[in-house]
Write an enzyme that holds these catalytic residues in place. Structure first.
Site, PDB file in Angstrom:
ATOM      1  CB  ILE A   1      -5.257 -44.679  48.515  1.00 39.38           C
ATOM      2  CG1 ILE A   1      -6.231 -44.708  49.680  1.00 39.38           C
ATOM      3  CG2 ILE A   1      -3.940 -45.256  48.896  1.00 39.38           C
ATOM      4  CD1 ILE A   1      -6.259 -46.039  50.436  1.00 39.38           C
TER       5      ILE A   1
ATOM      6  NE  ARG B   1      -8.542 -35.946  45.063  1.00 36.21           N
ATOM      7  CZ  ARG B   1      -9.063 -35.082  45.942  1.00 36.21           C
ATOM      8  NH1 ARG B   1     -10.165 -34.465  45.661  1.00 36.21           N
ATOM      9  NH2 ARG B   1      -8.459 -34.855  47.087  1.00 36.21           N
ATOM     10  N   GLY B   2     -12.460 -40.038  43.428  1.00 30.25           N
ATOM     11  CA  GLY B   2     -13.415 -40.317  42.360  1.00 30.25           C
ATOM     12  C   GLY B   2     -14.634 -39.431  42.478  1.00 30.25           C
ATOM     13  N   GLY B   3     -15.651 -39.774  41.699  1.00 26.11           N
ATOM     14  CA  GLY B   3     -16.855 -38.962  41.702  1.00 26.11           C
ATOM     15  C   GLY B   3     -17.577 -38.978  43.031  1.00 26.11           C
ATOM     16  CG  MET B   4     -19.344 -42.093  45.993  1.00 24.64           C
ATOM     17  SD  MET B   4     -19.330 -43.867  46.016  1.00 24.64           S
ATOM     18  CE  MET B   4     -20.654 -44.197  44.913  1.00 24.64           C
TER      19      MET B   4
ATOM     20  CE  LYS C   1     -15.638 -44.244  48.083  1.00 23.99           C
ATOM     21  NZ  LYS C   1     -15.518 -45.372  47.205  1.00 23.99           N
TER      22      LYS C   1
ATOM     23  CG  ASP D   1     -21.408 -48.345  39.981  1.00 22.21           C
ATOM     24  OD1 ASP D   1     -21.526 -48.768  38.810  1.00 22.21           O
ATOM     25  OD2 ASP D   1     -20.597 -47.477  40.307  1.00 22.21           O
TER      26      ASP D   1
ATOM     27  CB  VAL E   1     -10.270 -43.774  49.188  1.00 25.87           C
ATOM     28  CG1 VAL E   1     -10.035 -44.901  50.188  1.00 25.87           C
ATOM     29  CG2 VAL E   1     -11.575 -43.976  48.461  1.00 25.87           C
TER      30      VAL E   1
END
Lengths: 204, 582
Positions: free
Chosen positions: B97, B99-102, B120, B213, B105
């Site tokens: 669902i 996708r990020g820097g971390m 995640k 954050d 998901v």
């Protein structure tokens, strides 16, 4: 494969090199030469046409590289178990991506076969076998450099080519007994090398 | 037939075939039994693998070349875009669902319970160290034990193929970022939203986890519950990713030293400074203030043209009061918002609870702590909020500068008044221009203050920021030229010795000298026997000659960029000159 890759470092196998140093471009090139060829030939044995065989080879090999990069080999762990897992995951992942809409279909009969568990198991076995073959070749290269040429030739004709002791002795102009002793010596040395190349000590 | 040689003799012969006794070799050729003996220790080995094999079907060379390039790209290129879903026991991965820097998901199904969850999977380098993993799992355990309607519920945490993962509640209805785009929020709805978020944040702070954050993108919206506040969207906010930012922070610090981590617009000043030690509950209070500001006005309080500029604004510049951006916000709510946005953590609400309680008071029409009702309290507040300004102005010796400041201040007020009255009718272009003018006025004010404080490098930075970008209107007036001239004149600026480090003169304190070279070695500054300061260029031409300044000069140093020349005097002052850079 008898062309022993002398230009490649013989201190370890390609798989161990790319497992330890995933950014070693030269090792990955040799990896493609060896495992890409192997997979391609295997595809052709399934009677896939060249274009389909190339598609499958590329898909599977890229997945294999991805898995090796993403699922790192722990030097303390069992190499054989790592390789089997990586090959298994690469194969199943490859089939998954093929099922995505837009992926080519190819000959449905062959593909149904390829999606079966026996095909997957055979793929994993082929990868392991190729790894064993590579290991044996590496060991042989190292031994060959350390014995007299006629000693190696006696080993090769007797063990690899399967000639009789008499034929071998005639070809090399040596005593039959000497050829037999040479073969024993070389095979023993190769097995010692195999042990050195598999530092985990397990039977690879 | 001869009798067979003993096994040791046989072994020696194999060891060294060249010198093996002829009778043993002859015997071997004839004796099957001894040959078998030699082979008996041999495991079956596929010696034929070493032979030549003709392959009927070989791949084409160009195909292998193409494959090599593809493999090289795969192993050195960006991380795998479609890596297989994680293997988390008990869950079936359904789809990716986000996708990020971390990390990534996934939507997944809890096989036993049949419910949909979000999994995640964090980047494997985020939690690589065993102590980090222990901390990650410990924190996850505490968070999983917490149940709050406005915190995304964590179910489980673990590790799959070396990657830490979190199994959590699946919230499907977008983020606050999307909800904010649907329309403007009235002040009551905004206060209710942030009150709800503050309550959730307080609950998590109580178990010792700081978010670090908080931003609209991390507030997920759920439609599965009854309406909980009167915003334009009838969604329930749920805060996600508590505590995760720290792992990203430390991982990124390992690889990109000197960078700050986070989202500049929502980052607290102590984070913008990279001051990780002081990150605490007040850090999240700041972020809640930023969210409140943005929900109230439609824009975050600090927006620069670049990330660096935004960070500068976060660190240095006071926020434009929200009621100037959007008229009609009750003063109590403005005060609450500005209290969250105090530069110093100790001047904000010290806990998320106290922010929540003050918002509750506002919503109940009671006096709020952020805005005392007595005149004395209000004056104290004003002094406390801007002590630097007060002190700064007092310290300006020059009548000229004071006059400039006064003019600027009046112009600033006039502009603000114009902005407010025009706000309802102004279209985008005018708004943009007024934002530029507003920023300009703030920057000029800061430059004046910086000059008064002797922070001439800051002053120069502020003045440089006033230059218009390509195609933008130029807001600069005579005051900018005046300040530039003043900054670049050879007038000396005195500095407190204690402040010199930050200006790049660190050694001048330590090393007495009568000679200094500019970093490019093209200028040489000396103090001659008469106590005069001389600057020569590389061809020996005299660029500057000054009589002895107050006190005896005992040290010289160019700034790192060569722009400034600092002279240390015997009475422990530092006098800074324009370094006469070409």
């Amino acid at each position: 494969m008898s062309e022993l890759d002398d230009e490649i470092s013989t201190s370890t196998t390609l798989l161990r090199r790319v497992a330890a140093e995933p950014t070693d471009d030269a090792a990955w090139d040799s990896f493609v030469d060896r495992y890409g060829r192997m997979i391609f030939r295997w595809c052709r044995r399934w009677n896939l046409q060249d274009a389909d065989a190339e598609d499958l080879t590329q898909g599977v090999l890229l997945q294999l590289a991805r898995q090796m990069r993403g699922f790192r080999y722990d030097p303390d762990g069992r190499f054989r178990a790592w390789l089997r897992t990586v090959a298994y995951r690469a194969w199943t992942r490859f089939l998954e991506t093929r099922k995505k809409p837009g992926a080519g279909t190819g000959d449905s009969g062959v593909w149904r076969l390829l999606e079966s568990a026996p095909a997957r198991d055979e793929f994993v076995r082929r990868i392991e076998e190729e790894a064993d073959r590579e290991l044996l070749e590496r060991a042989a290269v190292r031994v060959r450099a350390r014995v007299m040429p006629h000693t190696w030739e006696a080993f090769r004709l007797l063990a690899v080519e399967g000639l009789s002791g008499k034929e071998t002795a005639e070809r090399l102009g040596m005593a039959v007994g000497a050829a037999i002793v040479a073969r024993s010596k070389v095979s023993r040395m190769i097995r010692e090398e195999l042990d050195k190349l598999t530092p985990a000590g397990g039977t690879e | 037939m001869n009798s067979c040689p003993d096994p040791d003799a046989l072994a020696r012969a194999v060891q060294d075939p060249e010198t093996a006794p002829a009778e043993i070799l002859e015997h071997l050729a004839a004796c099957q039994r001894c040959r078998d003996l030699l082979d008996q220790n041999e495991q079956p080995t596929k010696w034929d693998w070493l032979g030549e094999t003709e392959h009927k079907h070989e791949p084409k060379t160009w195909f292998l070349d193409r494959l090599k390039a593809a493999v090289r790209y795969t192993v050195t290129g960006p991380p795998e875009p479609d890596e297989p879903g994680p293997n988390v026991p008990g869950y079936a991965i359904e789809a990716e669902i986000a996708r990020g820097g971390m990390g990534v998901v996934y939507r997944a199904r809890d096989i036993a319970l049949g419910r949909t969850v979000a999994i995640k999977v964090l980047r494997s380098d985020l939690v690589s160290h065993p102590t980090q993993l222990a901390r990650f799992l410990g924190e996850a355990k505490a968070l999983a034990a917490l149940s709050h309607p406005n915190v995304v519920q964590l179910f489980q945490a673990g590790e799959s193929d070396g990657k830490p993962y979190l199994v959590m509640e699946h919230v499907a209805d977008g983020t606050l970022r999307h909800a904010m785009q649907t329309g403007s929020w009235d002040p009551i709805a905004a206060a209710q939203l942030v009150c709800t978020l503050a309550d959730a944040t307080a609950a998590v702070h109580r178990i010792g986890v700081i978010h670090r954050d908080l931003k609209p993108g991390n507030v997920l919206m759920s439609a599965n519950h009854e309406r909980t506040f009167a915003g334009p969207s009838a969604l329930r906010p749920k805060i996600a990713d508590f505590g995760l930012a720290r792992f990203l922070e430390s991982a990124d610090r390992l690889t990109r030293t000197g960078d700050v981590f986070g989202t500049p617009e929502f980052m607290a000043p102590e984070q913008a400074r990279g001051d990780h030690v002081v990150v605490g509950p007040e850090t999240d209070v700041w972020s809640l203030g930023v969210i409140l500001y943005e929900v109230l006005t439609g824009r975050p309080p600090f927006v620069g043209m670049t990330s660096i500029e935004t960070l500068q604004l976060v660190k240095l510049s006071p926020p434009v009061s929200p009621e100037l951006v959007r008229p009609g916000i009750p003063p109590d709510l403005v005060a609450i918002c500005l209290k969250c946005l105090e530069k110093k953590p100790t001047r904000r609400y010290r806990t998320a609870e106290s922010l929540r309680d003050d918002l509750d008071r506002f919503l109940a029409n009671q006096p709020v702590l952020a805005l005392p009702r007595s005149p004395l309290g209000r004056t104290a507040l004003a002094l406390r909020r801007e002590p630097m300004a007060v002190l700064g102005w007092l310290l300006i010796a020059s009548v000229m500068l004071a006059a400039v400041g006064l003019v600027l201040w009046q112009r600033h007020l006039a502009r603000i008044a114009a902005t407010v009255s025009a706000a309802e009718i102004a279209h985008l272009h005018a708004q943009h221009e007024s934002t530029i003018r507003e920023l300009y006025a703030v920057r000029i004010t800061l430059a004046v203050r910086a000059i008064a404080d002797g922070d001439f490098m800051d002053a120069e930075a502020w003045l440089a920021l006033c230059r218009p970008a390509d195609g933008e209107p130029d807001p600069r007036g005579w005051e900018w030229n005046y300040l530039m001239n003043r900054l670049h004149s050879r007038a000396q600026i005195e500095l407190r010795l204690a402040d010199t480090d930050k200006h790049g003169f660190e050694d001048v304190k330590l090393v007495p000298s009568t000679e200094a070279f500019s970093p490019d070695q093209r200028r040489r500054a000396t103090i001659d026997v008469a106590g005069r300061l001389l600057v020569h260029d590389q061809d020996g031409r005299l660029l500057l000659q000054l009589p002895a300044v107050a006190g005896q000069m005992i040290g010289l140093k160019f700034s790192k960029d060569g722009r400034w020349l600092a002279v240390r005097t015997a009475d422990e002052k530092l006098v800074v000159f324009d370094g006469l850079a070409p």
